[in-house]
Design a protein around this motif. Structure first.
Motif, short mmCIF file in Angstrom:
data_model
loop_
_atom_site.label_atom_id
_atom_site.label_comp_id
_atom_site.label_asym_id
_atom_site.label_seq_id
_atom_site.Cartn_x
_atom_site.Cartn_y
_atom_site.Cartn_z
N SER A 151 0.85 -1.20 0.00
CA SER A 151 0.00 0.00 0.00
C SER A 151 0.88 1.24 0.00
CB SER A 151 -0.95 0.02 1.20
OG SER A 151 -0.25 0.24 2.40
N LEU A 152 0.25 2.35 -0.37
CA LEU A 152 0.93 3.64 -0.47
C LEU A 152 0.22 4.64 0.44
CD1 LEU A 152 2.90 5.62 -2.04
CD2 LEU A 152 0.98 5.98 -3.62
N ALA A 153 1.00 5.36 1.25
CA ALA A 153 0.45 6.41 2.11
C ALA A 153 0.82 7.76 1.52
CB ALA A 153 1.00 6.29 3.52
N PHE A 172 -4.71 6.37 2.02
CA PHE A 172 -4.03 5.12 1.76
C PHE A 172 -4.57 4.53 0.46
CE2 PHE A 172 -3.79 4.87 6.58
CZ PHE A 172 -2.47 5.26 6.62
N PHE A 173 -3.65 4.00 -0.35
CA PHE A 173 -4.02 3.36 -1.61
C PHE A 173 -3.49 1.94 -1.64
CE2 PHE A 173 -3.69 7.90 -2.51
CZ PHE A 173 -4.89 8.16 -3.14
N SER A 174 -4.27 1.03 -2.20
CA SER A 174 -3.84 -0.35 -2.40
C SER A 174 -2.96 -0.43 -3.65
CB SER A 174 -5.06 -1.26 -2.57
OG SER A 174 -4.65 -2.55 -2.99
N LEU A 175 -1.92 -1.27 -3.59
CA LEU A 175 -1.03 -1.48 -4.73
C LEU A 175 -1.22 -2.88 -5.30
CD1 LEU A 175 2.17 0.23 -3.32
CD2 LEU A 175 0.54 1.16 -4.96
N SER A 176 -2.46 -3.34 -5.35
CA SER A 176 -2.75 -4.68 -5.84
C SER A 176 -3.00 -4.72 -7.35
CB SER A 176 -3.98 -5.25 -5.12
OG SER A 176 -5.11 -4.41 -5.33
N SER A 177 -3.12 -3.54 -7.97
CA SER A 177 -3.41 -3.47 -9.40
C SER A 177 -2.57 -2.40 -10.06
CB SER A 177 -4.89 -3.18 -9.62
OG SER A 177 -5.16 -2.90 -10.99
N VAL A 178 -2.23 -2.62 -11.32
CA VAL A 178 -1.49 -1.63 -12.09
C VAL A 178 -2.44 -0.61 -12.70
CG1 VAL A 178 -0.04 -1.27 -14.14
CG2 VAL A 178 0.44 -3.16 -12.58
N ASP A 179 -3.59 -1.07 -13.16
CA ASP A 179 -4.51 -0.21 -13.90
C ASP A 179 -5.21 0.82 -13.03
OD1 ASP A 179 -3.96 -1.49 -16.30
OD2 ASP A 179 -5.46 -3.04 -15.93
N LYS A 180 -5.36 0.51 -11.73
CA LYS A 180 -6.12 1.41 -10.87
C LYS A 180 -5.42 1.59 -9.55
CE LYS A 180 -10.70 1.97 -8.76
NZ LYS A 180 -12.01 1.33 -8.48
N LEU A 181 -5.36 2.84 -9.08
CA LEU A 181 -4.84 3.15 -7.76
C LEU A 181 -6.05 3.24 -6.82
CD1 LEU A 181 -2.13 3.71 -6.36
CD2 LEU A 181 -2.55 6.14 -6.71
N GLY A 187 3.82 14.75 -8.10
CA GLY A 187 2.43 14.38 -7.80
C GLY A 187 1.97 13.10 -8.48
N TYR A 188 2.89 12.30 -9.01
CA TYR A 188 2.50 11.09 -9.73
C TYR A 188 3.20 9.85 -9.19
CZ TYR A 188 0.12 13.95 -13.17
OH TYR A 188 -0.75 14.83 -13.77
N LEU A 189 2.52 8.71 -9.35
CA LEU A 189 3.09 7.40 -9.10
C LEU A 189 3.29 6.73 -10.45
CD1 LEU A 189 3.83 4.99 -7.21
CD2 LEU A 189 1.44 4.27 -7.42
N TYR A 190 4.54 6.33 -10.73
CA TYR A 190 4.88 5.68 -11.99
C TYR A 190 5.11 4.20 -11.74
CZ TYR A 190 5.73 10.52 -13.41
OH TYR A 190 5.60 11.86 -13.66
N MET A 191 4.55 3.34 -12.61
CA MET A 191 4.69 1.89 -12.49
C MET A 191 5.39 1.33 -13.73
SD MET A 191 1.04 0.65 -10.89
CE MET A 191 0.59 1.03 -9.19
N LYS A 217 -2.12 9.73 -10.53
CA LYS A 217 -1.97 10.88 -9.66
C LYS A 217 -1.96 10.41 -8.22
CE LYS A 217 -2.94 14.96 -10.31
NZ LYS A 217 -3.55 16.31 -10.30
N LEU A 218 -1.06 10.96 -7.42
CA LEU A 218 -0.93 10.53 -6.04
C LEU A 218 -2.12 10.91 -5.16
CD1 LEU A 218 2.87 11.14 -5.35
CD2 LEU A 218 1.68 8.96 -5.39
N ASP A 219 -2.96 11.81 -5.64
CA ASP A 219 -4.17 12.12 -4.87
C ASP A 219 -5.33 11.21 -5.26
OD1 ASP A 219 -4.89 13.05 -7.34
OD2 ASP A 219 -5.10 15.15 -6.75
N GLY A 220 -5.08 10.28 -6.19
CA GLY A 220 -6.10 9.32 -6.58
C GLY A 220 -7.04 9.79 -7.66
#
Length: 425
Positions: free
Chosen positions: A26-28, A37-46, A334-338, A356-359
């Protein structure tokens, strides 16, 4: 990744903090409006797990694995730590310290609070201060690392402000374990592997990454990030299996190293001119200066990532998502790159998705690429939650728990939410 001391005008969407949890599931994200808090179980969706807007200007938010335990620091009360059960929306306890809290580290045994010249070690079961490491060398960046392993529960922090010494501290037996002379220049980054038996280090020069055995302090690996320029290392991170190590910096390149010992093949007589030349070259290294000889023996990057920005503070993680190894980069833009990582071939990693890190959702072509996306420092107060307080002789002032302060916290690793619960029996 704490951005509270950064300055900038646009791009980060009021982002103040971002970090991955201990097992990269997960990401805080802390911001002017609270934390998520965001789950990191999927690439397509935060996927957003939780959002809190009660505490604004969150400059530190650390979650314990996938539990409901969270440690929070706000900019308007930068000396106060709140420990909460976020699913219940309750505060477990709070502590005030003599100076600004620069970092908080958690595992299932200990909670570490890092100030500029001291470290507080709490027992996570009842949040009592077990030990204080005072008069540490000035550490304005709050650099420290805590192993997540229960059996090898070590803390690492700078042992000097002028050279790259690492102090390793046993947080279970509460004693110094080793002092490792890791680099000539001051330290810039530290990271334990998941087993707590390896420690990666980088200096302010940023050209060489070293890996040491813990607690012995024997150098196991040495990797060269580059020779052309000195850089600021932002983040070091091991994969959960300990096979890979990522190093990100203020440049556009993230290096991924593979921790494998190359077996020496029996010497064979060369049969070509190239072979003869190579043999002569390797033999000559014994007569060369030690710095040159070291360069011959240093490992190079197994894989690389080219980020779409340069100059932003960032944090990396090597995670397995949907059964594929990925490199995750959370950045001050402000971004999460995978990215995908090929564990067999390595090479250039492929960008799979950016969020985007704000979801929020935003078309990729609207991503800002300017060099100053960080947000300015903004202050905010805590809501009054604790009533009476007591003074601990170890230097931290703790507010009473909202439930009976004589209750202790029980750690149950098998229960999902939370591993810490207030015991009332």
């Amino acid at each position: 990744m704490n951005l509270a001391s950064q300055s900038g005008d646009a791009g980060s969407g009021h982002l103040l903090f971002a970090n991955f949890n201990q097992d990269n599931t997960s990401l805080a994200v802390g911001s002017k409006s609270g934390y998520k808090f965001f789950s990191l179980s999927s690439v397509d969706k935060l996927e957003q797990i939780y959002e809190c807007t009660d505490t604004e200007d969150v400059c530190i938010v650390e979650r314990l694995f996938s539990s409901s335990l969270v440690a929070i620091v706000s900019l308007k009360a930068p000396r106060k730590l709140k420990v909460c059960h976020f699913k219940k929306g309750t505060e477990i306890c709070n502590y005030s310290y003599s100076n600004t809290i620069l970092a908080v580290k958690l595992n299932r045994q200990r909670l570490i609070v890092c100030l500029e010249e001291s470290l507080y070690i709490h027992n996570i079961r009842d949040m009592k201060v077990l030990h204080t490491i005072r008069e540490t060398p000035p550490n304005p960046a709050g650099l420290c690392a805590l192993s997540i392993n229960n059996d090898n529960c070590y803390l690492a922090y700078p042992g000097s402000a002028t050279i790259g010494e690492v102090q390793v501290f046993d947080t279970i037996n509460l004693r110094a374990a080793n002092m490792i002379p890791a680099h000539d220049s001051p330290l810039a980054a530290l990271a334990f592997d998941a087993s707590g038996t390896k420690l990666a280090t980088a200096s302010e020069k940023g050209t060489v990454i070293r890996v040491f055995s813990i607690p012995e302090g024997q150098k196991l690996f040495e990797f060269r990030r580059g020779v052309k320029r000195c850089v600021s290392i932002c983040s070091l991170a091991f994969s959960m299996d300990g096979m890979f190590l990522s190093a990100s910096s203020n440049t556009e390149t993230v290096h991924i190293f593979k921790l494998e010992t190359v077996k020496e093949k029996p010497q064979e007589e060369p049969t070509t001119w190239t072979g003869y030349f190579g043999k002569v070259l390797m033999a000559s290294t014994s007569y060369l200066p030690s710095q040159v000889t070291e360069m011959f023996n240093q490992g190079r990057a197994f894989a690389t990532v080219r980020l779409p920005f340069c100059g932003h503070k960032n944090i990396c993680a090597l995670a397995t998502i949907q059964k594929i190894p990925r490199l995750l980069v959370g950045a001050a833009d402000g971004y999460l790159y995978m990215y995908n990582l090929d564990p067999q071939e390595g090479g250039e990693c492929t960008l799979m998705k950016q969020h985007k890190l704000d979801g929020s959702m935003e078309p990729a072509n609207e991503i800002l690429e300017s060099a100053s996306h960080d947000r300015p420092l903004v202050a905010q107060t805590y809501s009054a939650a604790a009533t009476k307080a007591y003074t601990d002789d170890l230097g931290a002032v703790g507010g009473a728990c909202l439930e009976d302060e004589t209750n202790s916290l029980r750690l149950d690793e098998d229960s999902e939410h939370p591993p810490m619960i207030l015991r009332t029996d």
